[in-house]
Design a protein around this motif. Structure first.
Motif, PDB file in Angstrom:
ATOM      1  N   VAL A   1       0.955  -1.043  -0.015  1.00 33.12           N
ATOM      2  CA  VAL A   1       0.151  -0.040  -0.057  1.00 33.12           C
ATOM      3  C   VAL A   1       0.898   1.232   0.088  1.00 33.12           C
ATOM      4  O   VAL A   1       1.776   1.288   0.583  1.00 33.12           O
ATOM      5  CB  VAL A   1      -1.079  -0.030   1.101  1.00 33.12           C
ATOM      6  CG1 VAL A   1      -0.335  -0.191   2.469  1.00 33.12           C
ATOM      7  CG2 VAL A   1      -1.863   1.240   1.213  1.00 33.12           C
ATOM      8  N   TYR A   2       0.601   2.197  -0.744  1.00 33.47           N
ATOM      9  CA  TYR A   2       1.217   3.335  -0.869  1.00 33.47           C
ATOM     10  C   TYR A   2       0.244   4.436  -1.000  1.00 33.47           C
ATOM     11  O   TYR A   2      -0.985   4.493  -1.069  1.00 33.47           O
ATOM     12  CB  TYR A   2       2.041   3.554  -2.101  1.00 33.47           C
ATOM     13  CG  TYR A   2       2.882   2.394  -2.521  1.00 33.47           C
ATOM     14  CD1 TYR A   2       4.111   2.082  -2.034  1.00 33.47           C
ATOM     15  CD2 TYR A   2       2.428   1.135  -3.220  1.00 33.47           C
ATOM     16  CE1 TYR A   2       4.929   1.075  -2.374  1.00 33.47           C
ATOM     17  CE2 TYR A   2       2.934  -0.079  -3.360  1.00 33.47           C
ATOM     18  CZ  TYR A   2       4.448  -0.092  -3.092  1.00 33.47           C
ATOM     19  OH  TYR A   2       5.184  -1.103  -3.217  1.00 33.47           O
ATOM     20  N   ARG A   3       0.817   5.717  -0.378  1.00 28.36           N
ATOM     21  CA  ARG A   3       0.169   6.958  -0.442  1.00 28.36           C
ATOM     22  C   ARG A   3      -0.452   7.448  -1.891  1.00 28.36           C
ATOM     23  O   ARG A   3      -1.644   7.986  -2.335  1.00 28.36           O
ATOM     24  CB  ARG A   3       0.709   8.224  -0.016  1.00 28.36           C
ATOM     25  CG  ARG A   3      -0.192   9.414   0.234  1.00 28.36           C
ATOM     26  CD  ARG A   3      -1.050   9.202   1.632  1.00 28.36           C
ATOM     27  NE  ARG A   3      -1.672  10.333   1.817  1.00 28.36           N
ATOM     28  CZ  ARG A   3      -2.699  10.612   1.130  1.00 28.36           C
ATOM     29  NH1 ARG A   3      -3.449   9.917   0.020  1.00 28.36           N
ATOM     30  NH2 ARG A   3      -3.904  11.628   1.523  1.00 28.36           N
ATOM     31  N   THR A   4       0.312   7.212  -2.712  1.00 24.88           N
ATOM     32  CA  THR A   4      -0.118   7.799  -4.452  1.00 24.88           C
ATOM     33  C   THR A   4       0.477   6.651  -5.232  1.00 24.88           C
ATOM     34  O   THR A   4       1.356   5.657  -4.704  1.00 24.88           O
ATOM     35  CB  THR A   4       0.372   8.993  -4.599  1.00 24.88           C
ATOM     36  OG1 THR A   4       1.808   8.841  -4.909  1.00 24.88           O
ATOM     37  CG2 THR A   4      -0.012  10.147  -3.644  1.00 24.88           C
TER      38      THR A   4
ATOM     39  N   LEU B   1       1.615   6.643   6.144  1.00 29.39           N
ATOM     40  CA  LEU B   1       1.194   7.330   5.040  1.00 29.39           C
ATOM     41  C   LEU B   1       0.601   8.695   5.015  1.00 29.39           C
ATOM     42  O   LEU B   1       0.086   9.284   4.206  1.00 29.39           O
ATOM     43  CB  LEU B   1      -0.107   6.467   4.603  1.00 29.39           C
ATOM     44  CG  LEU B   1       0.251   4.952   4.269  1.00 29.39           C
ATOM     45  CD1 LEU B   1      -1.155   4.048   4.204  1.00 29.39           C
ATOM     46  CD2 LEU B   1       1.053   5.060   3.143  1.00 29.39           C
ATOM     47  N   GLY B   2       0.352   9.503   6.203  1.00 24.70           N
ATOM     48  CA  GLY B   2       0.199  10.858   6.341  1.00 24.70           C
ATOM     49  C   GLY B   2      -1.270  10.973   6.344  1.00 24.70           C
ATOM     50  O   GLY B   2      -1.992  11.828   5.825  1.00 24.70           O
TER      51      GLY B   2
ATOM     52  N   THR C   1     -10.372  10.367   0.515  1.00 21.72           N
ATOM     53  CA  THR C   1      -9.084   9.837   1.050  1.00 21.72           C
ATOM     54  C   THR C   1      -9.127   8.402   0.552  1.00 21.72           C
ATOM     55  O   THR C   1      -9.477   7.452   0.872  1.00 21.72           O
ATOM     56  CB  THR C   1      -9.102   9.508   2.683  1.00 21.72           C
ATOM     57  OG1 THR C   1      -9.456  11.021   3.286  1.00 21.72           O
ATOM     58  CG2 THR C   1      -7.801   9.340   3.157  1.00 21.72           C
ATOM     59  N   ARG C   2      -7.834   8.529  -0.306  1.00 21.46           N
ATOM     60  CA  ARG C   2      -7.727   7.249  -1.047  1.00 21.46           C
ATOM     61  C   ARG C   2      -6.117   6.648  -0.817  1.00 21.46           C
ATOM     62  O   ARG C   2      -5.339   7.693  -0.744  1.00 21.46           O
ATOM     63  CB  ARG C   2      -8.031   7.206  -2.458  1.00 21.46           C
ATOM     64  CG  ARG C   2      -9.552   7.320  -2.660  1.00 21.46           C
ATOM     65  CD  ARG C   2     -10.007   7.453  -4.274  1.00 21.46           C
ATOM     66  NE  ARG C   2      -9.190   8.005  -5.041  1.00 21.46           N
ATOM     67  CZ  ARG C   2      -9.090   8.064  -6.428  1.00 21.46           C
ATOM     68  NH1 ARG C   2     -10.046   7.001  -6.952  1.00 21.46           N
ATOM     69  NH2 ARG C   2      -8.451   8.877  -7.209  1.00 21.46           N
ATOM     70  N   VAL C   3      -5.916   5.495  -0.992  1.00 20.12           N
ATOM     71  CA  VAL C   3      -4.483   5.032  -1.078  1.00 20.12           C
ATOM     72  C   VAL C   3      -4.357   4.185  -2.311  1.00 20.12           C
ATOM     73  O   VAL C   3      -5.333   3.484  -2.841  1.00 20.12           O
ATOM     74  CB  VAL C   3      -4.256   4.292   0.098  1.00 20.12           C
ATOM     75  CG1 VAL C   3      -4.130   5.257   1.438  1.00 20.12           C
ATOM     76  CG2 VAL C   3      -5.020   3.105   0.694  1.00 20.12           C
TER      77      VAL C   3
END
Length: 413
Positions: free
Chosen positions: A126-129, A183-184, A192-194
């Protein structure tokens, strides 16, 4: 005239050997015993107050400690003192084994199991963007989870909510506390998505730190069906969480291995209960010792007060004792009178102490936002012990009063 023996009884009177003292009925004993309390109400009230303060101290100590312990038990229960984790062990070849698909159903048949849930490892990251390099995972694991996981491990939420029957099939994710910080993300909303497993997932919840299983804090959770559908999850559970009746933790722990995998129980690893359970057991032992010590001191103080009060009562009422003996009261009846007075005084002090101690406990617990707990055994023990100690403390003054002869008692001022 016929001579009469000088010791003969007068005509018309029964022989002296036939005279017997009248037996006092229980109601008469209570009335006679209450004479000292009625004739000296101030002294009786102050004496009862002294006993009540000692008993109230004992009840308050027991109640406050019990309330504190109950609050601690609630806190520790949230930390999973009665939760065991079951994970795959290794087979004879040294390779990692697997938990059978029937593990959940088989474990649920154990009577003392209250809740259970499972998680499964996926290979997704999983990543922030979608622009973050694939190597920068921050160590965040993605687990397939079931809807009953929070109830089993005692998880709470900093934002949003857990997966439900509607969201567990779609692109929805719940972040652990550490994962959300990396992930901030500190909110949960449709915006809000990842980037998870090569596609966008909506963050619907953020967990607060989970003291029971800190490894879950650095995790992202998706629904079991969604993991199979979108992330290539094979459906095999990696960890089984079992919440048990606290009184049966050790018993269930011995059964879990052969219940989860009857054919190969050696391939199942059952983790020990959390450290909070050992803290709870040590705390209970400490509190029990404290209660016994302080309760014994309070009862001893109450007994000394009763003995002191009754001895003074005997000294003050020698004239009354002399008149009663002159009017035919026996030594036994005098003993019963003063012993009954000691019991009544102890009962008044004990009952008042229970009421006062309960009130103090309720007031203090309210200021600390604790649940109020005054055990019934403590109230019954307080009154019962007061009566026993009152009887023991009043026995010597009662015997002393009975030994006074009528002439000696009347001669005293």
């Amino acid at each position: 005239m016929t001579d009469r023996h000088p010791t003969a009884d007068a005509p018309g009177t029964p022989p002296r050997s036939a005279l017997k003292p009248t037996r006092l009925k229980p109601a008469d004993v209570a009335r006679v015993g209450a004479v000292g309390l009625r004739t000296r109400p101030v002294r009786a009230a102050l004496s009862a107050l002294g006993i009540a303060i000692g008993i109230a101290a004992m009840v308050a100590v027991v109640g406050i400690t019990s309330s504190s312990r109950l609050d601690l038990d609630h806190r520790l229960a949230r930390y999973g003192t009665n939760v065991l984790t079951v994970t795959p062990g290794t087979d004879f070849a040294g390779a990692e084994a697997a938990l059978p698909d029937t593990a959940t159903a088989m474990t649920g048949r154990i009577p003392d199991v209250e809740h259970l849930s499972a998680t499964g490892r996926t290979k997704a990251s999983v990543y922030r963007t979608d622009r973050v390099p694939a190597a920068n995972t921050n160590g965040i694991a993605v687990l397939a989870a079931r809807a009953d996981l929070p109830a089993t491990v005692g998880a709470t939420f900093a934002a949003g909510s857990w997966l439900n029957s509607a969201t567990e099939h779609g692109e929805a994710v719940v972040l652990g506390a550490t994962a959300a910080r990396y992930l901030g993300i500190d909110t949960a909303s449709p915006d809000t998505r990842v980037w998870l497993g090569g596609q966008w997932f909506t963050v619907i919840g953020v967990l607060a730190p989970t003291p029971l299983a800190p490894d879950l804090d650095g995790t992202a959770f998706v629904g079991w069906s969604a993991a199979q559908q979108h992330l290539g999850f094979d459906g095999r559970m990696s960890t089984l969480y079992v919440r048990i009746n606290p009184a049966a933790v050790d018993d269930v722990r011995t059964l879990l291995g052969r219940t989860v995998n009857p054919e190969h129980p050696n391939e199942v690893r059952v983790d020990r209960p959390s450290d909070a359970l050992r803290v709870k057991q040590a705390t209970n032992q400490t509190f029990t010792g404290l209660l016994l010590g302080l309760g014994a001191v309070a009862l001893l103080v109450g007994g000394v007060g009763v003995a002191n009060t009754m001895i003074i009562s005997v000294l003050e009422r020698r004239g009354e004792i002399g008149w009663r003996r002159s009017l035919g009261a026996t030594r036994g009846q005098i003993r019963v009178q003063f012993l009954t007075e000691a019991l009544l005084l102890s009962a008044l002090g004990g009952a008042g102490g229970v009421v006062l101690g309960t009130a103090v406990t309720a007031g203090y617990a309210a200021t600390q936002h604790w649940p109020v707990s005054v055990p019934a055994w403590a109230q019954a023990t307080a009154v019962g012990s007061t009566l026993l100690i009152g009887a023991a403390a009043g026995l010597y003054p009662a015997i002393r009063a009975a030994r006074l002869s009528p002439t000696e008692a009347l001669a005293q001022p």
